[in-house]
Design an enzyme around this catalytic site. Structure first.
Site, PDB file in Angstrom:
ATOM      1  N   HIS A  69      27.204  39.234  45.907  1.00 45.82           N
ATOM      2  CA  HIS A  69      27.513  40.331  46.835  1.00 45.82           C
ATOM      3  C   HIS A  69      27.066  41.593  46.107  1.00 45.82           C
ATOM      4  CE1 HIS A  69      30.456  42.855  49.323  1.00 45.82           C
ATOM      5  NE2 HIS A  69      30.260  43.624  48.268  1.00 45.82           N
ATOM      6  N   HIS A  87      24.055  38.837  52.279  1.00 41.98           N
ATOM      7  CA  HIS A  87      23.985  39.896  53.307  1.00 41.98           C
ATOM      8  C   HIS A  87      23.115  41.111  52.959  1.00 41.98           C
ATOM      9  CE1 HIS A  87      27.266  41.258  50.775  1.00 41.98           C
ATOM     10  NE2 HIS A  87      28.165  40.483  51.335  1.00 41.98           N
ATOM     11  N   ASP A 130      28.708  36.009  57.705  1.00 41.47           N
ATOM     12  CA  ASP A 130      29.740  36.833  57.065  1.00 41.47           C
ATOM     13  C   ASP A 130      30.927  37.016  58.014  1.00 41.47           C
ATOM     14  OD1 ASP A 130      31.132  38.272  55.189  1.00 41.47           O
ATOM     15  OD2 ASP A 130      29.809  40.018  55.187  1.00 41.47           O
TER      16      ASP A 130
HETATM   17 ZN   LIG Z   1      30.123  40.210  50.748  1.00 39.25          ZN
END
Ligand SMILES: [Zn+2]
Length: 432
Positions: free
Chosen positions: A180, A233, A306
């Site tokens: 992330h 993401h 997500d």
């Molecule tokens: Zn994340």
């Protein structure tokens, strides 16, 4: 013994082409793909006339909130929501309470999913104990218990030395790391993309650089060690470019993005809609276009949701105080189909690859995410012409925080089949 299932008259994605054929499923596996197959008396039939028969979708990134926040979602409700979105397997992030940072926690999720989820659930273990960013978790033991990857999603590993150690350790543990990418010293208490709209709305910004410096760092670390890393993401133009260059150099990096990053922009924050508060934040049109180009040219490997359920109280507050995230299982295919296929950017086969075969490859499921003889019959049967409007109350997820509410989308999942059993649509529903 499982009943046989025959899916008739559909357009089947077989060997990367859509062909008019029937699919016969026996013992939970694909037994035959050919036109004109006839059912016997022991065979259930789905009439897929006008429908596409695709490999089931595989989600590399979701939050099932179980244990600890089961008022938002749990393994069973999340599984039902995933099934309604055509997903047949989902990978869930470890930011639960307590976190999934040890083998018993991985086992808990797996065993609960086995009992209660209609879709396959693959836990992702935490990189560090308690997701605290200080001490490495027992990646090897989590792998033995069934974890498929490691990530401190939501709490990035800020210490580069620790990330390097984690990348090294993950190799010997047989896992790969999902990063992330967010430098929290840059994102701070920002709530929206740093730019014109955030200024206009009077909201604190999260600069693109918060994401991009971490993409750069983790790619460089992976290259240094000649190991792999998966970037979660991706949301910025610069991030896509960094990945494109890294892949060109031969770096062992894969990446995912989410439907909201290629369908929406931060124009939505001007209405202070807290469902549009997402991390990383919705960006600008140039970023959206760059993400689309990244999907089209293979820079980005997969579309992940997500899926981040939050209850009403988490979102029905001031924008600054609201939780980050949007639910995503039940809109992912339709948003992708509407934006990318109807939008003339990808073919159905290319979209399918981004939602099935390529995520399977990221997970190391060789040859998975496809309709192939002898392979598990995990399928999504979709109506490519159905036009529908997203109504939060109709979502099967326990949480209704969808950033796509009120949007008209094309493409609807009609049936989801896991190991030859219909888990969504038609008659047979429920746990495997
Ligand atoms: Zn994340």
């Amino acid at each position: 013994m499982l009943k046989k299932l025959l899916i008739q008259n559909g357009a089947v994605l077989y060997r990367k082409n859509l062909i008019a054929a029937d699919v016969l499923i026996a013992d939970g596996k694909i037994a035959r793909v050919a036109p004109g197959l006839r059912p016997d008396r022991k065979t259930d039939v789905i009439d897929a006339r006008g429908l596409l028969v695709l490999p089931g979708f595989i989600d590399l990134h979701c939050h099932l909130r179980d244990p600890g926040q089961t008022h938002k979602e749990d393994v069973a409700s999340g599984g039902r929501s995933a099934a309604a979105g055509g997903f047949t397997a989902v990978c869930c992030m470890p930011n639960t309470e307590p976190p999934i940072d040890c083998a018993p926690m991985v086992s808990y999720v797996r065993q609960k999913a086995e009992r209660e989820s209609p879709v396959k659930v693959y836990p992702i273990g935490a990189v560090t104990k308690g997701r605290g960013g200080a001490e490495l978790a027992e990646l090897g033991l989590m792998r033995e218990a069934g974890a498929v990857a490691a990530s401190d999603d939501g709490s990035p590993v800020m210490n580069a030395g620790l990330m390097r150690a984690a990348l090294e350790y993950a190799v010997s543990a047989g896992l790969f790391l999902i990063s992330h990418c967010e430098d929290t010293s840059l994102s701070g208490d920002g709530v929206a993309n740093e730019g014109y709209n955030a200024s206009l709305a009077g909201l604190k910004g999260i600069p693109r650089a918060a994401e991009e410096v971490m993409v750069a760092r983790d790619v460089l670390l992976a290259e240094t060690l000649n190991t792999r890393v998966h970037i979660a993401h991706v949301s910025t133009k610069g991030g896509v470019q960094l990945l494109r260059e890294a892949k060109r150099r031969g770096a062992r990096v894969t990446a995912e993005t989410c439907p909201h990053y290629f369908a929406l922009t931060d124009d939505l924050i001007l209405e202070y809609d807290t469902d549009a508060k997402i991390n990383p934040p919705l960006r600008e049109e140039a970023d959206r276009q760059a993400v689309i180009r990244g999907l089209a040219d293979g820079t980005i490997d997969a579309i992940a949701t997500d899926h981040a359920p939050h209850n009403f109280d988490g979102k029905n507050v001031d924008f600054n105080a609201a939780a980050f995230g949007t639910v995503g299982f039940e809109t992912a295919f339709a948003v992708a189909y509407t934006t990318l296929v109807k939008g003339g950017i990808l073919t159905v086969a290319e979209l399918s690859a981004l939602m099935s075969a390529k995520p399977a490859a990221v997970l190391g499921f060789e040859g998975g995410g496809a309709i192939r003889l002898g392979l598990a019959a995990d399928l999504a049967v979709v109506d490519p012409e159905a036009v529908w409007t997203v109504e939060p109350d109709k979502l099967l997820s326990k949480s209704k925080n969808t950033v796509f509410k009120g949007r008209e989308l094309t493409g609807k999942v009609r049936y989801t089949v896991v190991d030859g059993k219909v888990v969504y649509g038609g008659e047979a529903k429920g746990a495997r």
